[in-house]
Design a protein around this motif. Structure first.
Motif, mmCIF file in Angstrom:
data_model
loop_
_atom_site.group_PDB
_atom_site.id
_atom_site.type_symbol
_atom_site.label_atom_id
_atom_site.label_comp_id
_atom_site.label_asym_id
_atom_site.label_seq_id
_atom_site.Cartn_x
_atom_site.Cartn_y
_atom_site.Cartn_z
ATOM 1 N N GLY A 175 0.199 -6.518 6.837
ATOM 2 C CA GLY A 175 -0.757 -7.622 6.897
ATOM 3 C C GLY A 175 -0.101 -8.900 7.370
ATOM 4 N N SER A 202 -10.250 -10.371 14.677
ATOM 5 C CA SER A 202 -9.905 -9.071 14.091
ATOM 6 C C SER A 202 -8.551 -9.121 13.423
ATOM 7 C CB SER A 202 -9.885 -7.989 15.169
ATOM 8 O OG SER A 202 -11.126 -7.879 15.790
ATOM 9 N N LYS A 206 -6.909 -11.714 12.174
ATOM 10 C CA LYS A 206 -6.920 -12.501 10.941
ATOM 11 C C LYS A 206 -7.595 -11.749 9.802
ATOM 12 C CE LYS A 206 -6.558 -17.206 12.632
ATOM 13 N NZ LYS A 206 -7.182 -18.522 12.664
ATOM 14 N N THR A 207 -8.736 -11.133 10.091
ATOM 15 C CA THR A 207 -9.458 -10.408 9.044
ATOM 16 C C THR A 207 -8.620 -9.263 8.493
ATOM 17 O OG1 THR A 207 -11.570 -10.957 10.071
ATOM 18 C CG2 THR A 207 -11.558 -9.124 8.514
ATOM 19 N N LEU A 208 -8.092 -8.436 9.372
ATOM 20 C CA LEU A 208 -7.286 -7.294 8.943
ATOM 21 C C LEU A 208 -5.993 -7.749 8.283
ATOM 22 C CD1 LEU A 208 -7.007 -4.255 8.869
ATOM 23 C CD2 LEU A 208 -6.063 -4.340 11.177
ATOM 24 N N TRP A 215 -5.261 -10.645 6.691
ATOM 25 C CA TRP A 215 -5.478 -11.219 5.361
ATOM 26 C C TRP A 215 -5.890 -10.154 4.349
ATOM 27 C CZ3 TRP A 215 -3.301 -15.319 3.781
ATOM 28 C CH2 TRP A 215 -3.086 -16.389 4.621
ATOM 29 N N THR A 216 -6.684 -9.172 4.794
ATOM 30 C CA THR A 216 -7.105 -8.101 3.886
ATOM 31 C C THR A 216 -5.903 -7.281 3.419
ATOM 32 O OG1 THR A 216 -9.259 -7.970 4.958
ATOM 33 C CG2 THR A 216 -8.573 -6.063 3.647
ATOM 34 N N LEU A 217 -5.051 -6.866 4.355
ATOM 35 C CA LEU A 217 -3.875 -6.080 3.981
ATOM 36 C C LEU A 217 -2.913 -6.888 3.116
ATOM 37 C CD1 LEU A 217 -3.127 -4.195 7.311
ATOM 38 C CD2 LEU A 217 -3.938 -3.202 5.163
ATOM 39 N N ALA A 241 -3.649 -9.427 1.145
ATOM 40 C CA ALA A 241 -4.258 -9.628 -0.175
ATOM 41 C C ALA A 241 -4.181 -8.363 -1.022
ATOM 42 C CB ALA A 241 -5.708 -10.079 -0.027
ATOM 43 N N LEU A 242 -4.482 -7.211 -0.431
ATOM 44 C CA LEU A 242 -4.402 -5.954 -1.187
ATOM 45 C C LEU A 242 -2.981 -5.682 -1.643
ATOM 46 C CD1 LEU A 242 -6.790 -3.599 0.815
ATOM 47 C CD2 LEU A 242 -7.077 -4.426 -1.519
#
Length: 71
Positions: free
Chosen positions: A24, A37, A39-41, A43-45, A47-48
């Motif tokens: 991420g 795409s 930024k979304t991917l 930040w998601t990775l 954060a997880l």
């Protein structure tokens, strides 16, 4: 110093979450995808990976034992 016995499946889980957070962060710093795409991917990775660190760390700390160092 503390001693922790950890089963291989838990070690794999720890490594997987660290890899997820690293991927991420790498996506956030790279320019290989469209900005939205990426930024979304990214930040998601990130954060997880970060959120799964807390329960793993607590679990490992509870199972750890103080270890006396020999002179």
């Amino acid at each position: 110093m503390r001693h922790i016995d950890i089963p291989i499946h838990e070690l794999a889980f720890v490594a997987g979450t660290r890899a997820m957070a690293g991927a991420g962060l790498g996506l956030l710093l790279a320019d290989h995808l469209k900005p939205e795409s990426r930024k979304t991917l990214g930040w998601t990775l990130l954060a997880l990976g970060a959120l799964t660190t807390v329960p793993i760390a607590v679990s490992l700390y509870r199972r750890s034992e103080p270890r006396l160092l020999a002179d």
